[in-house]
Motif scaffolding. Structure first.
Motif, PDB file in Angstrom:
ATOM      1  N   SER A   1      21.382 -16.246 -11.040  1.00  0.00           N
ATOM      2  CA  SER A   1      20.217 -15.402 -10.479  1.00  0.00           C
ATOM      3  C   SER A   1      19.251 -15.240 -11.427  1.00  0.00           C
ATOM      4  O   SER A   1      18.018 -14.400 -11.263  1.00  0.00           O
ATOM      5  N   GLU A   2      19.183 -15.666 -12.725  1.00  0.00           N
ATOM      6  CA  GLU A   2      18.371 -15.365 -13.924  1.00  0.00           C
ATOM      7  C   GLU A   2      17.366 -16.627 -13.814  1.00  0.00           C
ATOM      8  O   GLU A   2      17.770 -17.726 -13.690  1.00  0.00           O
ATOM      9  N   SER A   3      16.020 -16.180 -14.084  1.00  0.00           N
ATOM     10  CA  SER A   3      14.856 -17.261 -14.024  1.00  0.00           C
ATOM     11  C   SER A   3      13.993 -16.879 -15.339  1.00  0.00           C
ATOM     12  O   SER A   3      13.847 -15.754 -15.646  1.00  0.00           O
ATOM     13  N   VAL A   4      13.698 -17.971 -15.803  1.00  0.00           N
ATOM     14  CA  VAL A   4      12.786 -18.093 -17.032  1.00  0.00           C
ATOM     15  C   VAL A   4      11.650 -19.005 -17.019  1.00  0.00           C
ATOM     16  O   VAL A   4      11.842 -20.111 -16.521  1.00  0.00           O
ATOM     17  N   SER A   5      10.531 -18.570 -17.517  1.00  0.00           N
ATOM     18  CA  SER A   5       9.440 -19.784 -17.871  1.00  0.00           C
ATOM     19  C   SER A   5       9.345 -19.832 -19.211  1.00  0.00           C
ATOM     20  O   SER A   5       9.068 -18.818 -20.027  1.00  0.00           O
TER      21      SER A   5
END
Length: 305
Positions: free
Chosen positions: A216-220
């Protein structure tokens, strides 16, 4: 009325002929596509315009431009041809023989390696169906392109199109063992900023901003690099030669990773929006040839490793 001359009759051949010219945007390209001389194509277009009593195209030295009448004729011609094809398919559906023409578009790398073999196998099963496969680097505008199916990476943003997911396709980070030995491997996503990344510019958008998900984690993460290309095969060659870290589709990187030629970097992370989709325009009655090919393509891609 029965004695009308050929010059004054509306012909589906003329409709198809004009749609082809308008889609290709060039008399020269149309002549090459139709297997005719440029003079023959120009003469036939002039005959069509004379019969209709209007100018359909403005001819310039660089390109063709539709007149108002030409745009109207084109917009009316396409649904008529689609209805005719659907009628013929409905009439012949009891024989389960596919006829007509199926125009397919795909990206260069995936199209060559995966779609082209499927088109060849499908053609062997349906010898009365004419198949056309073109490869391009950009998703198509269906309103301007003479294409029935577009096989593309990532779900299309246009809600007016129908899309079927053909195959899962995570995008992964990878680099060569030589690069890893020379520069080390990033400990986390943010450490990519200290590495030389191979940049691939294929679509609109910021190609230096890489997005990742883990559960569920997102990063840019903003990345940089000394090598930039618009071709996936070139980018793979650069990665294999040890120039940096590459974000690439699993379908392309998998065999190199399995052979040890590339290392899977930060395997717990993957980039979203990499799945393979077949896309087509919504239609009241979908031609059987589109359904049959998409079903066939999906089955074949699921079997591939």
């Amino acid at each position: 009325m029965l004695n009308q001359s050929r010059e004054s009759r509306t012909s589906t051949d003329d409709l198809a002929f004009f749609v082809r010219i308008a889609s290709l945007g060039s008399l020269t390209a149309a002549a090459r596509d139709l297997g005719l001389s440029l003079a023959a194509v120009s003469k036939r277009l002039s005959q069509l315009e004379r019969r209709l009593g209007v100018q359909l195209l403005k001819r310039t030295t660089r390109r063709l431009e539709l007149t108002v009448e030409g745009r109207r004729y084109l917009e009316g011609a396409r649904p008529l041809l689609d209805q005719l094809a659907a009628l013929e398919e409905a009439v012949s559906s009891q024989t389960q023989v596919l006829r007509g023409t199926l125009n397919i578009n795909a990206s260069f790398g995936f199209g060559r390696r995966h779609v082209a073999p499927c088109v060849s196998a499908f053609a062997a099963l349906h010898p009365e169906l004419a198949l056309s496969l073109q490869l391009s680097s950009q998703p198509l505008n269906f309103l301007d392109a003479n294409v029935d199916i577009d096989v593309r990476v990532g779900e299309p943003p246009d809600s007016r199109l129908v899309a079927r997911r053909l195959r899962a396709n995570p995008r992964i980070l990878c680099c060569s063992p030589a690069y890893a030995a020379r520069c080390g491997l990033p400990a986390d996503i943010h450490a990519l900023a200290q590495h030389n990344c191979i940049l691939l510019r294929q679509h609109e958008g910021d190609f230096t901003l890489w997005r990742f998900v883990q559960g569920s984690e997102s990063v840019s993460q903003k990345v940089r690099g000394t090598l930039l290309t618009n071709d996936g095969e070139v980018a793979m060659r650069m990665a294999l030669d040890g120039h940096g870290i590459l974000l690439r589709s699993w379908w392309d990187a998998r065999h190199a990773v399995e052979r040890g030629e590339l290392l899977h970097v930060l395997p717990e992370w993957q980039a979203p929006d990499g799945d393979i989709f077949a896309v087509w325009q919504a239609q009241r009655q979908l031609p059987a040839r589109i359904t049959a090919f998409v079903d066939f393509l999906q089955a074949r891609l699921k079997q591939e490793k």
